[in-house]
Design a protein around this motif. Structure first.
Motif, mmCIF file in Angstrom:
data_model
loop_
_atom_site.group_PDB
_atom_site.id
_atom_site.type_symbol
_atom_site.label_atom_id
_atom_site.label_comp_id
_atom_site.label_asym_id
_atom_site.label_seq_id
_atom_site.Cartn_x
_atom_site.Cartn_y
_atom_site.Cartn_z
ATOM 1 N N ILE A 251 -27.859 29.507 -33.320
ATOM 2 C CA ILE A 251 -28.207 30.550 -34.290
ATOM 3 C C ILE A 251 -27.986 30.060 -35.710
ATOM 4 N N LYS A 252 -26.897 29.326 -35.925
ATOM 5 C CA LYS A 252 -26.629 28.821 -37.265
ATOM 6 C C LYS A 252 -27.709 27.828 -37.699
ATOM 7 N N TYR A 253 -28.151 27.016 -36.759
ATOM 8 C CA TYR A 253 -29.229 26.080 -37.086
ATOM 9 C C TYR A 253 -30.525 26.824 -37.409
ATOM 10 N N TYR A 254 -30.777 27.921 -36.728
ATOM 11 C CA TYR A 254 -31.998 28.688 -36.960
ATOM 12 C C TYR A 254 -32.056 29.231 -38.383
ATOM 13 N N PHE A 255 -30.897 29.592 -38.937
ATOM 14 C CA PHE A 255 -30.853 30.180 -40.278
ATOM 15 C C PHE A 255 -30.651 29.137 -41.376
ATOM 16 N N MET A 256 -30.640 27.860 -41.037
ATOM 17 C CA MET A 256 -30.504 26.820 -42.068
ATOM 18 C C MET A 256 -31.793 26.688 -42.870
ATOM 19 N N ASN A 257 -31.651 26.195 -44.104
ATOM 20 C CA ASN A 257 -32.832 25.911 -44.911
ATOM 21 C C ASN A 257 -33.394 24.546 -44.537
ATOM 22 N N PRO A 258 -34.608 24.204 -44.985
ATOM 23 C CA PRO A 258 -35.228 22.936 -44.562
ATOM 24 C C PRO A 258 -34.378 21.709 -44.854
ATOM 25 N N CYS A 259 -33.660 21.676 -45.977
ATOM 26 C CA CYS A 259 -32.823 20.515 -46.297
ATOM 27 C C CYS A 259 -31.657 20.390 -45.330
ATOM 28 N N GLU A 260 -31.034 21.523 -45.016
ATOM 29 C CA GLU A 260 -29.921 21.492 -44.067
ATOM 30 C C GLU A 260 -30.396 21.105 -42.669
ATOM 31 N N LYS A 261 -31.575 21.576 -42.288
ATOM 32 C CA LYS A 261 -32.105 21.179 -40.977
ATOM 33 C C LYS A 261 -32.426 19.693 -40.931
ATOM 34 N N ASN B 263 -33.318 13.401 -24.136
ATOM 35 C CA ASN B 263 -33.823 14.005 -22.908
ATOM 36 C C ASN B 263 -33.517 15.499 -22.817
ATOM 37 N N ASN B 264 -32.903 16.068 -23.867
ATOM 38 C CA ASN B 264 -32.541 17.476 -23.831
ATOM 39 C C ASN B 264 -33.262 18.197 -24.950
ATOM 40 N N SER B 265 -33.496 19.454 -24.702
ATOM 41 C CA SER B 265 -34.206 20.254 -25.685
ATOM 42 C C SER B 265 -33.331 21.325 -26.299
ATOM 43 N N CYS B 266 -32.023 21.297 -26.028
ATOM 44 C CA CYS B 266 -31.119 22.279 -26.618
ATOM 45 C C CYS B 266 -29.783 21.629 -26.863
ATOM 46 N N PHE B 267 -28.741 22.417 -27.009
ATOM 47 C CA PHE B 267 -27.437 21.909 -27.404
ATOM 48 C C PHE B 267 -26.565 21.580 -26.200
ATOM 49 N N LEU C 284 -24.362 28.603 -28.420
ATOM 50 C CA LEU C 284 -25.163 29.703 -28.933
ATOM 51 C C LEU C 284 -24.918 29.901 -30.415
ATOM 52 N N ARG C 285 -23.668 29.795 -30.820
ATOM 53 C CA ARG C 285 -23.339 29.964 -32.233
ATOM 54 C C ARG C 285 -24.004 28.885 -33.084
ATOM 55 N N ARG C 286 -24.017 27.671 -32.593
ATOM 56 C CA ARG C 286 -24.645 26.579 -33.344
ATOM 57 C C ARG C 286 -26.162 26.711 -33.353
ATOM 58 N N ASN D 254 -24.437 17.887 -41.630
ATOM 59 C CA ASN D 254 -24.439 16.431 -41.451
ATOM 60 C C ASN D 254 -23.324 15.947 -40.543
ATOM 61 N N SER D 255 -22.714 16.875 -39.772
ATOM 62 C CA SER D 255 -21.625 16.473 -38.884
ATOM 63 C C SER D 255 -22.127 15.754 -37.642
ATOM 64 N N GLY D 256 -23.386 15.914 -37.296
ATOM 65 C CA GLY D 256 -23.958 15.242 -36.142
ATOM 66 C C GLY D 256 -23.935 16.039 -34.871
ATOM 67 N N VAL D 257 -23.235 17.188 -34.849
ATOM 68 C CA VAL D 257 -23.141 17.968 -33.605
ATOM 69 C C VAL D 257 -24.423 18.740 -33.342
ATOM 70 N N TYR D 258 -25.301 18.874 -34.351
ATOM 71 C CA TYR D 258 -26.547 19.619 -34.164
ATOM 72 C C TYR D 258 -27.675 18.756 -33.616
ATOM 73 N N ARG D 259 -27.476 17.439 -33.587
ATOM 74 C CA ARG D 259 -28.548 16.558 -33.128
ATOM 75 C C ARG D 259 -28.742 16.693 -31.630
ATOM 76 N N LEU D 260 -30.011 16.660 -31.212
ATOM 77 C CA LEU D 260 -30.350 16.786 -29.808
ATOM 78 C C LEU D 260 -30.393 15.427 -29.148
ATOM 79 N N ASP D 261 -30.079 15.434 -27.852
ATOM 80 C CA ASP D 261 -30.249 14.227 -27.053
ATOM 81 C C ASP D 261 -31.738 14.004 -26.812
#
Length: 581
Positions: free
Chosen positions: A61-71, A558-562, A57-59, A549-556
């Motif tokens: 929300i943090k992803y939601y508030f990122m700017n386009p470059c960070e996303k 077959n999955n649509s969330c974290f 959940l924390r990630r 750019n740590s890679g933990v935000y990338r989705l699988d």
């Protein structure tokens, strides 16, 4: 950061305490299947699973508030919304400029036609004298009416434009002369007596255009009741074609001008004010033929408007989806705080999830879509609502340009200005409400006291405009100077009134207003320099140290969330428990 770590520790202790309570509540002496996992391991799995859910959940929300470059670095997704907004700004501005140039020709033709009618039908009219144009003798009233009828009859021989009478079938429509007056009345000012029936009657007569007619020839029995007369209104319709659009490769429009000449006598003061106005109706010409010039392809313009509508619909859909995602995250965060932290989420934190920029873009897209549809209807001569279309396109373009400030806010030096405006907005609104009460009190007082002695205080609208100009230091000396000195008491009152207003609003209220903005700016600047989270939501997000750019935000795939990070962490905990067992 220390407070954020402490919050995370409290969070962890709360979940662990829940897990231990679950262990104590179980009956360890129950019989269970030896092939299944032991019952005391289930609370541990649930505890670890809850920890992973909080981290996910924390990630999110943090992803939601990122700017386009960070996303882009976080998931590799291209900033389509940013690209779309930049393209949309460009093409909407081109559309607005094109429509503005076309609308400018319409406005010019209307204004020049109104000036032409005043010179044609008002006797001895001079430019700029409409406010003081009046008659004072009965003979002058008859002369002016006779002059209007005569000029209307010989319009073909006098006008240099392409004006023509309106036709109803094979006949020209007549000029209508209407007189409004009290039904009955006997007035004797010398004896200070009068008797009057307040019921208003209207008498209308028609005059058809003919060569050199006069009032007595057209209406031999016409008589004005000056003692009881309220107004005399002369109305007729003229047609014209705006040919100046031909050189801009646009088809000319046909105009219907309803000319209204009014003799105002409501005051019965001996001064009858004369006014000429016209109502304009724009129509598509029935038959036309243009040679010697290539007409602009109307289909390309309509196609360009269709492209804008499609892009606005796409932008509307993307921004609406982002707003819905923000509402869903707000619900999840609110549920987390209520279940695990036993506290309510402040309204300020909830509003963080509802991006005002997205709402502004949604409103802008809606206005632009409606305005573009009207523009297409105007270009195809289906509608002629230039004013409505101008308001929609102008407001939509203004909002889309303001929405571009959102992307400038991702830069640190620009962001502090946006944060200052957003943080100071509630205080500014409260301050304006208090200052507005004082401002209205001065408006009402100035209107009732100074109105009879100063032309800038005759109506509430002019009073408000005059006082607002004084606040900005404009037109200050003429306001003091033009006060009539017929009453010494009112003149002294006007000085006290104006001096106190200027001193109160310029030296005190404006200074306080600037102080509110300055204090907010200093507070935001100190918060940015210290880097300490100021809200519960920021403290909650500061625990997550994962970079985009740590890679933990990338989705699988077959999955649509974290869920991938949750699954990986659960597997690690299971392996650790197995090895310990």
């Amino acid at each position: 950061m220390v407070e954020a770590d402490r919050a995370s520790d409290r969070e962890l202790l709360s979940i662990i305490q829940q897990c231990s309570d679950m262990e104590e509540s179980r009956d360890l002496y129950d019989v269970y299947n030896t092939n299944a996992s032991p019952p005391w391991t289930e609370p541990q799995h649930q505890c670890l699973e809850e920890l992973d859910n909080v981290e996910c959940l924390r990630r999110k929300i943090k992803y939601y508030f990122m700017n386009p470059c960070e996303k882009y670095h976080a998931r590799g997704r291209k900033p389509w919304k940013l690209i779309l907004q930049i393209i949309k700004i460009a093409i909407i501005t081109i559309q607005l400029v094109s429509f503005g140039l076309s609308n400018q020709m319409v406005v010019t033709f209307k204004e020049e036609s109104l000036m032409t009618f005043r010179h044609l039908f008002l006797k001895d009219y001079v430019d700029g004298s409409m406010d003081t144009y009046a008659v004072y003798r009965q003979e002058d009233v008859y002369d002016h009416i006779d002059y209007i009828i005569e000029q209307y009859g010989i319009l073909h021989n006098t006008t240099v434009g392409n004006h023509e009478y309106e036709k109803n079938g094979a006949f020209y429509t007549p000029l209508t002369l209407c007189q409004e007056y009290y039904r009955n009345g006997t007035i004797f000012p010398g004896n200070e007596t009068f008797e009057i029936d307040a019921q208003v009657e209207t008498e209308c007569l028609e005059v058809y255009p003919m060569y050199r007619p006069s009032l007595r020839q057209a209406l031999p029995h016409f008589e004005l009741h000056f003692k009881r007369m309220l107004s005399v209104k002369m109305t007729f319709v003229l047609k014209a074609i705006n040919l100046q659009t031909v050189r801009h490769r646009e088809l000319p429009d046909c105009y219907d001008f309803t000319v209204i000449i009014t003799f105002h006598n409501q005051a019965h003061s001996g001064r009858i004010k004369v006014d000429l106005e016209n109502d304009v109706d724009i129509n598509e010409c029935r038959g036309w033929k243009v040679t010697g010039a290539s007409a602009r392809n109307i289909h390309l313009t309509v196609l360009f408007d269709c492209l804008i509508i499609i892009m606005c619909i796409v932008s509307f859909t993307l921004c609406t989806r982002s707003v819905i995602n923000g509402i869903q995250l707000m619900s999840e965060y609110t549920l987390y705080c209520r279940n695990y932290c036993s506290k309510q989420v402040p309204m300020s934190d909830k509003l963080e999830f509802l991006s005002g920029w997205y709402i502004l873009i949604i409103v802008s897209d809606t206005l632009t879509i409606i305005g573009s549809i009207l523009k297409m209807a105007i270009q195809t001569k289906v509608l002629t609502s230039y004013d409505v279309c101008s308001i929609l396109l102008g407001t939509g373009t203004m909002f889309v340009w303001i929405g571009a400030i959102r992307y400038m806010g991702y830069f640190r030096k620009y962001n502090i200005l946006i944060l200052t405006l957003r943080a100071a907005f509630p205080n500014v609104i409260r301050f304006i409400c208090c200052a507005g009460i004082i401002y209205l009190s001065y408006c009402f007082c100035g209107w009732i006291v100074l109105g009879p002695y100063h032309e800038k205080f005759r109506t509430l609208n002019t009073v408000s405009e005059c006082l607002f100009s004084l606040i900005n230091g404009d037109d200050m000396f003429p306001t003091f100077k033009n006060m009539k000195q017929k009453s010494s008491l009112v003149w002294i009152f006007s000085r006290v009134y104006l001096y106190t207003f200027v001193s109160l609003f310029i030296y005190m209220i404006l200074s306080l207003f600037i102080t509110i903005i300055t204090d907010t700016y200093d507070t935001i600047k100190q918060q940015q320099q210290s880097g300490i989270p100021t809200s519960e939501l920021q403290k909650f997000l500061s625990v997550c140290k994962d970079l985009p750019n740590s890679g933990v935000y990338r989705l699988d795939e077959n999955n649509s969330c974290f869920l991938n990070c949750c699954i990986n962490r659960c597997r690690e905990h299971q392996e650790r428990l197995t090895s310990e067992a």
